[in-house]
Design a protein around this motif. Structure first.
Motif, PDB file in Angstrom:
ATOM      1  N   LEU A   1       0.836  -1.209   0.000  1.00  0.00           N
ATOM      2  CA  LEU A   1       0.000   0.000   0.000  1.00  0.00           C
ATOM      3  C   LEU A   1       0.873   1.262   0.000  1.00  0.00           C
ATOM      4  O   LEU A   1       0.563   2.252  -0.681  1.00  0.00           O
TER       5      LEU A   1
ATOM      6  N   ARG B   1      -2.985  -0.860  -5.194  1.00  0.00           N
ATOM      7  CA  ARG B   1      -4.381  -0.824  -4.731  1.00  0.00           C
ATOM      8  C   ARG B   1      -4.855  -2.240  -4.423  1.00  0.00           C
ATOM      9  O   ARG B   1      -4.711  -3.130  -5.265  1.00  0.00           O
TER      10      ARG B   1
ATOM     11  N   PRO C   1       0.086   0.440  -9.499  1.00  0.00           N
ATOM     12  CA  PRO C   1      -0.442   1.806  -9.656  1.00  0.00           C
ATOM     13  C   PRO C   1      -0.419   2.314 -11.104  1.00  0.00           C
ATOM     14  O   PRO C   1      -1.237   3.166 -11.466  1.00  0.00           O
TER      15      PRO C   1
END
Length: 409
Positions: free
Chosen positions: A35, A40, A52
């Motif tokens: 994270l 995600r 990402p």
């Protein structure tokens, strides 16, 4: 943290096949670290993350333990301590249990590369027998790679037999089963999928209606291959050779189910097998919750495929009823798929694979003739409501009579 490309992407690169989807495994990381790097989270069962930028899936290395029945009966454990080898051993086949690091160095603890060279589909570990979905998956891989000479390893086939006898296959959800079946039917050799399921005893559990066709004879004059089950496999093979869509392939698989109900005393004739098979087609459709287009086409092909073969002999009134049954005026594509399924049925016979099928163009011409009847002149004559429908039927019948006469000349 170490990142590895795993599974199908590694397998297909080694086979020289195009790589479409890439799966990644992350070893030595926590969910919090993922994270923090902008990944995600997705998936509730175990930690999977989307990159990402690329949107590709990255899963934390994990182990699994059997905790219940069926495909979902597992508990997962992901932690930085789980090694790459521990993650790979929970996979189904050795050819899917290889990994590559970012420099392209191969990790192959279970000899997947050797099995690729030997064209073997072999299980990674005895834990294979804990997941009933793997029976369908292995049969699907057999269908995908049959053209390259792959076969299921005898010891893996034995584990598949044990799974088929265990009652675990009944715990599969319709959605999971359909996902594997539909994907397998769209492979280059879908008939191999059905044959492997039969070889391991899974076909009589999942599709007993298809299993029942094997050993049932048909008249040699029309079916030189004799056996109804062999014929079904050949029809499926032709559907794949001619690049037919899923709905046609599903209809091809189920079109002759009624022959499995014929009393032995009536063999090799199968009187009214089209009508008798409808209840079986319906029950298979419902068992797997097949999509509506597949369900509808399978039922229509089951009921009318002999009409397709006898198209040139049909009376104009029967032809009109056939077109009406398919709602050909609003859904022309469905009738086109029916014609395709009939042609595959005609070609799926020993030695007759290249035989011409003039019925296809004849049926297309009939549909065009009926469709060209215009409504406007009838409206101008004052027809409306039910009377308009009857007038339209009469005009279409006239057009079909004219078409048949013209064709016969």
């Amino acid at each position: 943290m170490q990142i590895y490309k795993v599974g199908g992407a590694v397998r297909d690169r080694l086979l020289g096949k195009p790589v479409t989807d890439i799966d990644w495994v992350v070893v030595g990381a926590t969910a919090e670290e993922m994270l923090a790097k902008g990944f995600r989270p997705v998936g509730s069962d175990f930690p999977v993350f989307l990159h990402p930028k690329s949107g590709e899936e990255y899963a934390l290395a994990r182990t699994e333990r059997k905790s219940g029945r069926g495909y979902g009966g597992f508990t997962f454990h992901a932690s930085p301590e789980v090694t790459l080898e521990e993650d790979l051993i929970r996979r189904d086949l050795t050819i899917n249990a290889m990994a590559e690091d970012e420099q392209g160095v191969l990790t192959d603890p279970y000899h997947g590369q050797q099995d690729l060279e030997n064209r073997l589909l072999r299980h990674v570990s005895p834990a294979f027998a804990e997941d009933p979905l793997r029976v369908l998956r292995v049969a699907r891989f057999a269908a995908r790679y049959a053209g390259l000479g792959f076969r299921v390893a005898p010891d893996t086939l034995e584990l598949m037999r044990q799974l088929s006898k265990s009652g675990e296959l009944e715990a599969l959800t319709p959605e999971r089963s359909w996902k594997e079946i539909s994907r397998a039917l769209m492979e280059d050799h879908p008939q191999v999928f059905i044959q492997v399921l039969r070889d391991c005893g899974a076909l009589k559990v999942l599709l007993p209606e298809v299993e029942a066709l094997f050993g049932v004879p048909q008249p040699a004059a029309h079916h030189p291959e004799i056996d109804s089950g062999v014929h079904t496999l050949s029809v499926l093979e032709q559907a794949a050779l001619h690049k037919q869509p899923l709905s046609v392939r599903w209809a091809c698989l189920l079109h002759d189910l009624g022959k499995g109900l014929t009393p032995q005393s009536e063999w090799p004739q199968h009187i009214a097998h089209e009508h008798k098979g409808l209840k079986l087609i319906k029950q298979v459709n419902e068992r797997f919750k097949a999509p509506r287009d597949c369900q509808e086409l399978a039922l229509l092909v089951g009921q009318y495929h002999t009409h397709g073969h006898r198209a040139l002999e049909l009376k104009p009134s029967t032809l009109a009823e056939l077109l009406q049954s398919f709602d050909v005026y609003r859904r022309p594509q469905r009738f086109e798929e029916f014609i395709a399924a009939c042609e595959m049925d005609a070609r799926g016979r020993l030695g007759l694979e290249e035989r011409a099928y003039p019925q296809a163009d004849y049926l297309r011409g009939a549909a065009t003739a009926a469709r060209t009847v215009a409504v406007q002149p009838l409206l101008e004559q004052g027809f409306k409501g039910p009377e308009l429908g009857e007038a339209l039927k009469r005009e279409r019948l006239k057009a079909l009579k004219a078409y048949k006469e013209q064709y016969s000349q």
